[in-house]
Design an enzyme around this catalytic site. Structure first.
Site, PDB file in Angstrom:
ATOM      1  N   ARG A 237       0.824  -1.229   0.000  1.00 53.49           N
ATOM      2  CA  ARG A 237       0.000   0.000   0.000  1.00 53.49           C
ATOM      3  C   ARG A 237       0.850   1.268   0.000  1.00 53.49           C
ATOM      4  O   ARG A 237       0.402   2.338   0.434  1.00 53.49           O
ATOM      5  CB  ARG A 237      -0.975   0.025   1.183  1.00 53.49           C
ATOM      6  CG  ARG A 237      -1.988  -1.086   1.134  1.00 53.49           C
ATOM      7  CD  ARG A 237      -3.269  -0.706   1.840  1.00 53.49           C
ATOM      8  NE  ARG A 237      -4.230  -1.769   1.702  1.00 53.49           N
ATOM      9  CZ  ARG A 237      -4.412  -2.735   2.583  1.00 53.49           C
ATOM     10  NH1 ARG A 237      -3.702  -2.745   3.698  1.00 53.49           N
ATOM     11  NH2 ARG A 237      -5.301  -3.668   2.382  1.00 53.49           N
TER      12      ARG A 237
ATOM     13  N   LYS B 139       3.190  11.772 -11.051  1.00 52.99           N
ATOM     14  CA  LYS B 139       2.341  10.936 -11.925  1.00 52.99           C
ATOM     15  C   LYS B 139       3.093   9.642 -12.199  1.00 52.99           C
ATOM     16  O   LYS B 139       4.232   9.669 -12.682  1.00 52.99           O
ATOM     17  CB  LYS B 139       2.051  11.643 -13.243  1.00 52.99           C
ATOM     18  CG  LYS B 139       0.945  12.669 -13.152  1.00 52.99           C
ATOM     19  CD  LYS B 139       0.576  13.158 -14.538  1.00 52.99           C
ATOM     20  CE  LYS B 139      -0.501  14.224 -14.464  1.00 52.99           C
ATOM     21  NZ  LYS B 139      -0.770  14.809 -15.786  1.00 52.99           N
TER      22      LYS B 139
ATOM     23  N   GLU C 298      10.195  20.070 -23.728  1.00 56.19           N
ATOM     24  CA  GLU C 298       9.408  20.220 -22.492  1.00 56.19           C
ATOM     25  C   GLU C 298       9.923  21.400 -21.659  1.00 56.19           C
ATOM     26  O   GLU C 298       9.195  21.947 -20.831  1.00 56.19           O
ATOM     27  CB  GLU C 298       9.444  18.921 -21.662  1.00 56.19           C
ATOM     28  CG  GLU C 298       8.914  17.693 -22.398  1.00 56.19           C
ATOM     29  CD  GLU C 298       7.388  17.561 -22.395  1.00 56.19           C
ATOM     30  OE1 GLU C 298       6.709  18.344 -21.718  1.00 56.19           O
ATOM     31  OE2 GLU C 298       6.891  16.652 -23.094  1.00 56.19           O
TER      32      GLU C 298
ATOM     33  N   LYS D 218       7.454  23.722 -12.939  1.00 51.81           N
ATOM     34  CA  LYS D 218       6.529  22.587 -12.761  1.00 51.81           C
ATOM     35  C   LYS D 218       6.190  22.396 -11.282  1.00 51.81           C
ATOM     36  O   LYS D 218       5.047  22.088 -10.937  1.00 51.81           O
ATOM     37  CB  LYS D 218       7.129  21.306 -13.366  1.00 51.81           C
ATOM     38  CG  LYS D 218       6.154  20.145 -13.265  1.00 51.81           C
ATOM     39  CD  LYS D 218       6.451  18.979 -14.164  1.00 51.81           C
ATOM     40  CE  LYS D 218       5.366  17.909 -13.956  1.00 51.81           C
ATOM     41  NZ  LYS D 218       5.553  16.734 -14.767  1.00 51.81           N
TER      42      LYS D 218
ATOM     43  N   GLU E 249      -4.305  17.488 -10.724  1.00 53.88           N
ATOM     44  CA  GLU E 249      -4.816  17.958 -12.016  1.00 53.88           C
ATOM     45  C   GLU E 249      -6.323  18.179 -12.031  1.00 53.88           C
ATOM     46  O   GLU E 249      -7.040  17.711 -12.914  1.00 53.88           O
ATOM     47  CB  GLU E 249      -4.396  16.982 -13.129  1.00 53.88           C
ATOM     48  CG  GLU E 249      -4.410  17.663 -14.497  1.00 53.88           C
ATOM     49  CD  GLU E 249      -3.703  16.867 -15.581  1.00 53.88           C
ATOM     50  OE1 GLU E 249      -2.514  16.577 -15.428  1.00 53.88           O
ATOM     51  OE2 GLU E 249      -4.367  16.531 -16.573  1.00 53.88           O
TER      52      GLU E 249
ATOM     53  N   ARG F 256      -3.022  22.273 -13.539  1.00 47.26           N
ATOM     54  CA  ARG F 256      -1.963  21.353 -13.967  1.00 47.26           C
ATOM     55  C   ARG F 256      -2.155  20.900 -15.422  1.00 47.26           C
ATOM     56  O   ARG F 256      -1.204  20.540 -16.101  1.00 47.26           O
ATOM     57  CB  ARG F 256      -1.893  20.139 -13.020  1.00 47.26           C
ATOM     58  CG  ARG F 256      -0.743  19.213 -13.368  1.00 47.26           C
ATOM     59  CD  ARG F 256      -0.411  18.228 -12.269  1.00 47.26           C
ATOM     60  NE  ARG F 256       0.672  17.366 -12.712  1.00 47.26           N
ATOM     61  CZ  ARG F 256       1.296  16.493 -11.950  1.00 47.26           C
ATOM     62  NH1 ARG F 256       0.946  16.365 -10.686  1.00 47.26           N
ATOM     63  NH2 ARG F 256       2.262  15.760 -12.432  1.00 47.26           N
TER      64      ARG F 256
ATOM     65  N   ASN G 210      -0.057  20.218 -20.360  1.00 50.78           N
ATOM     66  CA  ASN G 210      -0.285  19.439 -21.581  1.00 50.78           C
ATOM     67  C   ASN G 210      -0.247  20.299 -22.838  1.00 50.78           C
ATOM     68  O   ASN G 210      -0.679  19.852 -23.906  1.00 50.78           O
ATOM     69  CB  ASN G 210      -1.640  18.725 -21.488  1.00 50.78           C
ATOM     70  CG  ASN G 210      -1.617  17.658 -20.419  1.00 50.78           C
ATOM     71  OD1 ASN G 210      -0.734  16.824 -20.394  1.00 50.78           O
ATOM     72  ND2 ASN G 210      -2.577  17.715 -19.509  1.00 50.78           N
TER      73      ASN G 210
ATOM     74  N   HIS H  30       0.371  18.748 -26.184  1.00 50.06           N
ATOM     75  CA  HIS H  30       0.240  17.292 -26.033  1.00 50.06           C
ATOM     76  C   HIS H  30      -1.012  16.722 -26.699  1.00 50.06           C
ATOM     77  O   HIS H  30      -1.019  15.569 -27.100  1.00 50.06           O
ATOM     78  CB  HIS H  30       0.288  16.893 -24.559  1.00 50.06           C
ATOM     79  CG  HIS H  30       1.679  16.922 -23.984  1.00 50.06           C
ATOM     80  ND1 HIS H  30       2.422  18.074 -23.897  1.00 50.06           N
ATOM     81  CD2 HIS H  30       2.475  15.937 -23.507  1.00 50.06           C
ATOM     82  CE1 HIS H  30       3.601  17.799 -23.374  1.00 50.06           C
ATOM     83  NE2 HIS H  30       3.667  16.506 -23.131  1.00 50.06           N
TER      84      HIS H  30
ATOM     85  N   HIS I  76      -0.004  13.941 -29.004  1.00 52.25           N
ATOM     86  CA  HIS I  76      -0.411  12.542 -28.782  1.00 52.25           C
ATOM     87  C   HIS I  76      -1.125  11.981 -30.012  1.00 52.25           C
ATOM     88  O   HIS I  76      -1.007  10.803 -30.327  1.00 52.25           O
ATOM     89  CB  HIS I  76      -1.332  12.428 -27.558  1.00 52.25           C
ATOM     90  CG  HIS I  76      -0.591  12.513 -26.258  1.00 52.25           C
ATOM     91  ND1 HIS I  76      -1.193  12.937 -25.095  1.00 52.25           N
ATOM     92  CD2 HIS I  76       0.688  12.222 -25.936  1.00 52.25           C
ATOM     93  CE1 HIS I  76      -0.296  12.911 -24.113  1.00 52.25           C
ATOM     94  NE2 HIS I  76       0.847  12.483 -24.600  1.00 52.25           N
TER      95      HIS I  76
ATOM     96  N   HIS J   8       8.497  11.411 -28.713  1.00 55.35           N
ATOM     97  CA  HIS J   8       7.462  12.180 -28.020  1.00 55.35           C
ATOM     98  C   HIS J   8       7.710  13.698 -28.089  1.00 55.35           C
ATOM     99  O   HIS J   8       6.818  14.469 -28.442  1.00 55.35           O
ATOM    100  CB  HIS J   8       7.382  11.706 -26.563  1.00 55.35           C
ATOM    101  CG  HIS J   8       6.451  12.498 -25.698  1.00 55.35           C
ATOM    102  ND1 HIS J   8       5.087  12.473 -25.852  1.00 55.35           N
ATOM    103  CD2 HIS J   8       6.705  13.371 -24.682  1.00 55.35           C
ATOM    104  CE1 HIS J   8       4.534  13.282 -24.946  1.00 55.35           C
ATOM    105  NE2 HIS J   8       5.495  13.831 -24.238  1.00 55.35           N
TER     106      HIS J   8
HETATM  107  N1  GLY Z   1       3.460  15.680 -17.736  1.00 55.37           N
HETATM  108  C1  GLY Z   1       2.403  16.468 -17.280  1.00 55.37           C
HETATM  109  C2  GLY Z   1       2.214  16.439 -15.799  1.00 55.37           C
HETATM  110  O1  GLY Z   1       3.075  15.954 -15.082  1.00 55.37           O
HETATM  111  O2  GLY Z   1       1.216  16.874 -15.314  1.00 55.37           O
END
Ligand code: GLY
Length: 369
Positions: A124, A146, A188, A228, A238, A242, A246, A249, A253, A266
């Site tokens: 956990r 993430k 990025e 960031k 998000e 946040r 993107n 993206h 994508h 990417h």
């Molecule tokens: N790569 C986008 C984020 O971490 O929210």
């Protein structure tokens, strides 16, 4: 002499530091030791990272006074699956990992995402440390918590928010990275400036391609992760702001999903995606052409593509791209949400894009030379 910069992601009791610099690994030996209460380091890596950086990794663990339990994966996206997750979780349990230990992810974004997710669910939740070995992972995926794997339905569709205890972004690890990968990661960094940090964008604009090496790169990485960190601190899960991360993206994508397998990187898709987001903002009358051209010039100066025709892996079709955009994670109610910009450093979330207009726009852009 090496220079280091320290950035903190302020998340209360889950706050953590990002150490950026050439030699950041050696600089962080004491911090690592403090995160290993059982006197051992559990490190998950892949064959390529181990071949390039194994000597430094072993020296780091020895300098930190730790023993090493090493798990070496094949590498590539194949590991970032349910099977890969199950195997890794079983391996961690077989090593008797305890909750208060930190599992270390030593590799690119794939390793970081997989190890982070395994750490989130094993017993956990154990601790974990990110030691990213690609520029893309240093400036983006290692920061912000993430984690996840790919599923049959798409990339990163199963996962968890699980913040690391420490991120070590050692630019010395980038010396073995192919130029194409380095430039793709740089997309990025440019993204950070374009979203909401005009001063950062102007610094990057003034250094041009020199930003891809030396102290300029260390500063660019630290500035981008500091940016960031501010966004993640405001909106960790998000719920709103946040999503600005993107930028480029949604378009990117779609190109990645449509490209011939293995042809597209990417960051290149994101670079074209950012140029398209600015061009579409001009079309909607919200952004000046001057700012869109400046954004495009800075992306091109880093050796990145700005037009769909510059992307390998095509030919691409506007209606197919728009269909792909319809399945983006940011969407709600089946409507496409775009990240657009009122200018450099002024990105905003634009829900409910007009599908027909977007298709017409892409048709034109796909022909633009
Ligand atoms: N790569 C986008 C984020 O971490 O929210």
């Amino acid at each position: 002499m090496s220079t280091h910069r320290l950035v903190t992601v302020p998340l209360g009791e889950r706050s953590y530091d990002i150490v950026v610099g050439d030699g950041a690994l050696e600089h962080s030996a004491e911090r690592l030791a403090a995160l290993c209460p059982n006197g051992r380091a559990i490190v998950v890596t892949d064959k390529a990272a181990l071949a390039h950086h194994g000597v430094r990794l072993h020296a780091l663990i020895a300098n930190a006074g730790l023993t090493l339990d090493l798990i070496t994966l094949e590498g590539g996206e194949a590991a970032k699956t349910w099977d890969g997750l199950r195997t890794l979780t079983d391996q961690l349990l077989a090593l008797g990992v305890e909750r208060n230990e930190c599992v270390m992810a030593f590799g690119g974004g794939t390793i970081g995402d997989l190890v982070g997710f395994a750490a989130a669910i094993t017993k956990r939740g154990t601790g974990f440390v990110q030691i990213p070995t690609t520029l893309l992972a240093q400036v983006d995926s290692s920061v912000g918590g993430k984690t996840g794997i790919n599923t049959r339905a798409g990339k990163n569709l199963a996962g968890a928010f699980h913040q690391p205890a420490l991120v070590i972004a050692d630019t010395g690890l980038l010396s073995t990275l192919p130029q194409r990968e380095l430039r793709a990661g740089y997309a990025e960094i440019l993204k950070a400036g374009l979203i909401a940090d005009r001063a950062l964008f102007e610094r990057l604009e003034s250094v041009g391609a020199r930003g891809l090496s030396g102290n300029a790169l260390i500063d660019a990485i630290a500035d981008a992760v500091a940016f960031k960190a501010r966004i993640v601190a405001e909106d960790e899960r998000e719920g709103g702001r946040r999503a600005l991360l993107n930028l480029g993206h949604t378009f990117g994508h779609a190109f990645e999903a449509e490209a011939e397998k293995g042809t597209l990187v990417h960051g290149e898709a994101v670079a074209v995606g950012m140029a398209l987001a600015f061009a579409y903002s001009v079309r909607l009358g919200v952004c000046s052409e001057g700012d869109a051209l400046r954004a495009q010039a800075a992306i091109a100066a880093a050796g990145l593509p700005v037009r769909p025709l510059d992307l390998p892996g095509g030919p691409y079709q506007a209606d197919r791209l728009v269909t792909r955009m319809t399945s983006d994670k940011k969407n709600t109610g089946g409507q496409i949400t775009l990240i657009l910009a009122r200018g450099i450093g002024e990105a905003y979330i634009a829900p409910k894009a007009d599908r027909d207009d977007l298709t017409a726009f892409l048709k034109e852009e796909l022909k633009r030379k």
